[in-house]
Design a protein around this motif. Structure first.
Motif, short mmCIF file in Angstrom:
data_model
loop_
_atom_site.label_atom_id
_atom_site.label_comp_id
_atom_site.label_asym_id
_atom_site.label_seq_id
_atom_site.Cartn_x
_atom_site.Cartn_y
_atom_site.Cartn_z
N THR A 5 0.84 -1.19 0.00
CA THR A 5 0.00 0.00 0.00
C THR A 5 0.87 1.23 0.00
OG1 THR A 5 -1.55 -1.23 1.40
CG2 THR A 5 -1.93 1.15 1.16
N TYR A 16 -2.15 0.57 -4.76
CA TYR A 16 -1.68 -0.77 -4.42
C TYR A 16 -0.81 -1.33 -5.52
CZ TYR A 16 -5.17 -0.69 -0.71
OH TYR A 16 -5.90 -0.35 0.40
N THR A 145 -8.24 -11.43 -1.69
CA THR A 145 -8.23 -9.98 -1.52
C THR A 145 -9.09 -9.33 -2.58
OG1 THR A 145 -5.98 -10.02 -0.58
CG2 THR A 145 -6.76 -7.92 -1.44
N TYR A 186 -9.69 -10.22 2.43
CA TYR A 186 -9.13 -8.91 2.76
C TYR A 186 -9.72 -7.86 1.83
CZ TYR A 186 -5.52 -11.38 5.43
OH TYR A 186 -4.85 -12.17 6.33
N ALA A 188 -8.87 -4.32 0.36
CA ALA A 188 -7.86 -3.29 0.13
C ALA A 188 -8.60 -2.01 -0.26
CB ALA A 188 -6.89 -3.73 -0.96
N TRP A 194 -6.64 -1.48 5.66
CA TRP A 194 -7.37 -2.62 5.10
C TRP A 194 -8.27 -3.20 6.18
CZ3 TRP A 194 -6.71 -7.20 7.61
CH2 TRP A 194 -5.54 -7.38 8.35
#
Length: 210
Positions: A5, A16, A145, A186, A188, A194
């Motif tokens: 990040t 990202y 993610t 996750y 992002a 996060w």
């Protein structure tokens, strides 16, 4: 695969870098501060392959052309925001900044949900409007993610008071798409830390009681 990040630009939008063991990388939402971003890419020894935009608000596109031109790579954005890159009125920079933010037209337009494969990387593209009409989220099952832009935050959701925003639509998207992802996914986020889908299901005050 790993991801890094890098908060960039006037309101510290999260860019990202998703990369594999070969150093091939995807750049999500390069929002500004191109020298900071280039230094990070160099320090990690990465070779960017593509730029994926979750949406085209000014704070997510400020370094698009710098990264595209340096590495000679394509840019993807949803077709509903195809002209936002070149229009400060639509991308919001004329409203929030003294000068306009511009980028050249995208090389590829996302027109529907489905699998997007680019080089060694593959994502499930989810149309997630509400914050903006062309917002998309990129789910990478291999690392569990989702790169969600400004749709879902830790303890919050995207603002809907900007042109093209729709609060009811965003809530529907969150419940019918985002929260259908595995709880261990996750998230992002476009700003801030996060989080995970499970955490937001349990504790996000904007999602309770819908």
């Amino acid at each position: 695969m790993n991801w890094e990040t890098i908060p960039l630009g006037p309101i510290q939008t999260n860019c990202y870098l998703l990369y594999n063991d070969k150093g091939e990388a995807v750049v999500f939402d390069p929002g500004g501060d191109e020298n900071v971003l280039h230094d990070k890419i160099h320090s990690l020894g990465l070779q960017p392959q593509v730029i994926l935009l979750t949406h085209a608000h000014f704070d997510h596109i400020g370094a698009v052309d710098s990264v595209r031109n340096k590495y000679n790579i394509p840019v993807y954005v949803h077709t509903r925001e195809a002209d936002w890159l070149t229009d400060p009125e639509k991308n919001g920079s004329s409203l929030f900044l003294n000068g306009g933010v511009y980028a050249s037209k995208a090389d590829h337009l996302i027109t529907e949900e489905g699998t997007l494969s680019t080089g060694a990387f593959s994502f499930e593209v989810m149309e997630t409007p509400g914050h903006s009409p062309g917002s998309v989220s990129f789910y990478c099952g291999q690392i569990q993610t989702v790169f969600s832009g400004d749709v879902l935050f830790a303890g919050a959701i995207g603002r809907t008071d900007l042109p093209g925003g729709d609060h009811s639509q965003l809530l529907s998207v969150l419940h019918n798409k985002m929260l259908e992802l595995p709880e261990e996914t996750y998230v992002a986020c476009g700003h801030g830390p996060w989080t995970t889908i499970g955490t937001e299901m349990d504790s996000n005050p904007f999602l309770n009681g819908f």
